[in-house]
Write an enzyme that holds these catalytic residues in place. Sequence first.
Site, mmCIF file in Angstrom:
data_model
loop_
_atom_site.group_PDB
_atom_site.id
_atom_site.type_symbol
_atom_site.label_atom_id
_atom_site.label_comp_id
_atom_site.label_asym_id
_atom_site.label_seq_id
_atom_site.Cartn_x
_atom_site.Cartn_y
_atom_site.Cartn_z
ATOM 1 N N GLY A 113 0.859 -1.192 0.000
ATOM 2 C CA GLY A 113 0.000 0.000 0.000
ATOM 3 C C GLY A 113 0.895 1.242 0.000
ATOM 4 N N GLY B 240 -1.953 -1.535 6.815
ATOM 5 C CA GLY B 240 -3.090 -0.629 7.009
ATOM 6 C C GLY B 240 -3.163 -0.076 8.418
ATOM 7 N N HIS C 181 5.397 29.113 -18.993
ATOM 8 C CA HIS C 181 6.296 28.269 -19.767
ATOM 9 C C HIS C 181 7.738 28.603 -19.415
ATOM 10 C CE1 HIS C 181 8.033 25.996 -23.047
ATOM 11 N NE2 HIS C 181 8.790 27.047 -23.311
HETATM 12 P P1 AMP Z 1 -2.885 -0.272 2.834
HETATM 13 O O1 AMP Z 1 -4.093 -0.644 3.657
HETATM 14 O O2 AMP Z 1 -3.197 0.514 1.601
HETATM 15 O O3 AMP Z 1 -1.781 0.321 3.645
HETATM 16 O O4 AMP Z 1 -2.304 -1.637 2.260
HETATM 17 C C1 AMP Z 1 -1.996 -2.742 3.061
HETATM 18 C C2 AMP Z 1 -1.760 -3.935 2.149
HETATM 19 O O5 AMP Z 1 -1.291 -5.034 2.942
HETATM 20 C C3 AMP Z 1 -3.018 -4.430 1.427
HETATM 21 O O6 AMP Z 1 -2.816 -4.319 0.039
HETATM 22 C C4 AMP Z 1 -3.151 -5.885 1.867
HETATM 23 O O7 AMP Z 1 -3.536 -6.734 0.800
HETATM 24 C C5 AMP Z 1 -1.733 -6.238 2.327
HETATM 25 N N1 AMP Z 1 -1.693 -7.368 3.289
HETATM 26 C C6 AMP Z 1 -2.456 -7.531 4.403
HETATM 27 N N2 AMP Z 1 -2.140 -8.696 5.050
HETATM 28 C C7 AMP Z 1 -1.137 -9.284 4.333
HETATM 29 C C8 AMP Z 1 -0.338 -10.487 4.475
HETATM 30 N N3 AMP Z 1 -0.541 -11.355 5.493
HETATM 31 N N4 AMP Z 1 0.618 -10.743 3.543
HETATM 32 C C9 AMP Z 1 0.830 -9.882 2.527
HETATM 33 N N5 AMP Z 1 0.124 -8.746 2.341
HETATM 34 C C10 AMP Z 1 -0.832 -8.427 3.215
#
Ligand code: AMP
Length: 484
Positions: A190, A282, A455
């Site tokens: 993310g 997240g 520009h």
């Molecule tokens: P964000 O909420 O935008 O910060 O993104 C967090 C990302 O972590 C999301 O895209 C989830 O798919 C990813 N994620 C959550 N749990 C796991 C895990 N166990 N392994 C790999 N990725 C994960």
Amino acid sequence: MSKDYEVIVIGAGPAGYHAAIRCSQLGLNTACINKMVDDSGSPVLGGTCLNWGCIPSKALLDASHKYVEASSVFGDIGIQVTGIKADVPKMIERKREVVSQLTKGVEGLFSGNGVKNLPGSGKLLASCQVEYESLAGEKKTLHSDYVILASGSVPVSIPPAPIDGDAIVDSTGALEFQATPKRMGVIGAGVIGLELGSVWSRLGSEVVILEALNEFLPSTDGRVSKDLFRILKKQGLDIRLGTRVIATEVKGKGAKKTVSVTYEKDGEENKIEFDKLIVAVGRRPYTEGLLSPDSGVNLDERGFLFVNDICATDAPNVYAVGDVVRGPQLAHKGMEEGIMVAERIAGKKPLVNYDVVPSVIYTHPEVAWVGKTEEQLKAAGESYNVGSFPYAANGRALAAHENEGFIKILSDAESDRILGVHVLGAQASEIIAQAVISMEFSATAEDLGLIMFAHPSLSEGMHEAALGTAGHAIHMINKRARKG
Ligand code: AMP
Ligand code: FAD
């Protein structure tokens, strides 16, 4: 009953401190309770954003980007430099200084505006009463006309990767490494994972980002995510999609600690070793200790404080703003909510326009967007025009050695109103403001095409993309006006 304050704000992150300052400006007797403390136990204002989020991450992103420029770009533009070295402790120290300057700045704004600063915890009781517990542990009940809850968010932790604050850290720990890890893993591709992955990769770490989803940045415009993925891979970030972390094991002791990560990909289990692992999966709303059972405030099914479109909770005269309520977890979204609520308490009637919230990813090049993606318009069956202009055809971008990326404008095929703008390229975070202003004033792509831009400037790409929606960009061959 006599009131201690007209407004009590709980939380002094961007949402809370904007609310408190605006309330005071409007003549309301306001106090702000905030429990965040620094390493030495001293109270600090500014919340996650100033202390552990937006600002410290950008300080390290900017410093590490300058390091990359000095070590691998300067030569291309005719500047020979030798002996380049990344001084990580110095970078971290400077980041702390920037943070401290800004948090002290908020203290100054509180005293200058007459906001009563109450370090400690606040708990909402019934009828706009707040239990205030000072940092020294003394409790008293404060009476107020209105309460604004702005307790923010904290990183999500996942059972397979418990944070130990050393080998396995969250975003907060990843802003404090005193040396570049040799091999670093990041769980989650993310925004935060990509930004922190970029910092340490630029400073020399071999970074592997493990992402459970098969798609890269699924809510970003498809062309942007495809191009950014390619660019980041080229920069050395090893981003592995469809890779779910299912277990971790910390091995060794002290400086020799490593983390073995077990992940599942295509139905198979594999292991990979890192020196440090960042968990960036997240953030969740933070409501621990915030509400007494009779506060009257309800949570939604995801644990956010339940509010309506003007941020009113279910309890009379109690509002909630920022990361602790629905909507994008972005500092500027909370700031605008804080100001809106303050003005509503003072009898004005502003609204937050949730359709025009800009998002930015501070990689290099940066990504910024506002409004609808092309995929969303397609899915909704809307007919639209597309104008896109590459940085490689922009004179200022070439002069600045910033030729990667594009600006893309989506406009309604019938009304020509701008529906979405997507920027991948240098200074996207600055350029997107033009799109936000245009959309806030319901501009058409033609309006943007009729406005004069300085520009040479990167912003000229916005002008050209706007002209491109009608098939008459000047600095590229318009094959045809692309229509969706
Ligand atoms: P964000 O909420 O935008 O910060 O993104 C967090 C990302 O972590 C999301 O895209 C989830 O798919 C990813 N994620 C959550 N749990 C796991 C895990 N166990 N392994 C790999 N990725 C994960
Ligand atoms: P917070 O900033 O979390 O502040 C809440 C405050 O309330 C804290 O000080 C907390 O201690 C206090 N508090 C909580 N409960 C109580 C209580 N009961 N009593 C008293 N005080 C309490 N956003 C962007 O827009 N741009 C970015 O570039 C960006 N980068 C980020 C990078 C990182 C690494 C992280 C982690 C986040 C980033 N964010 C960014 C997100 C941004 O930091 C948040 O959206 C923002 O801080 C939310 O503001 P807030 O005021 O709602 O809450």
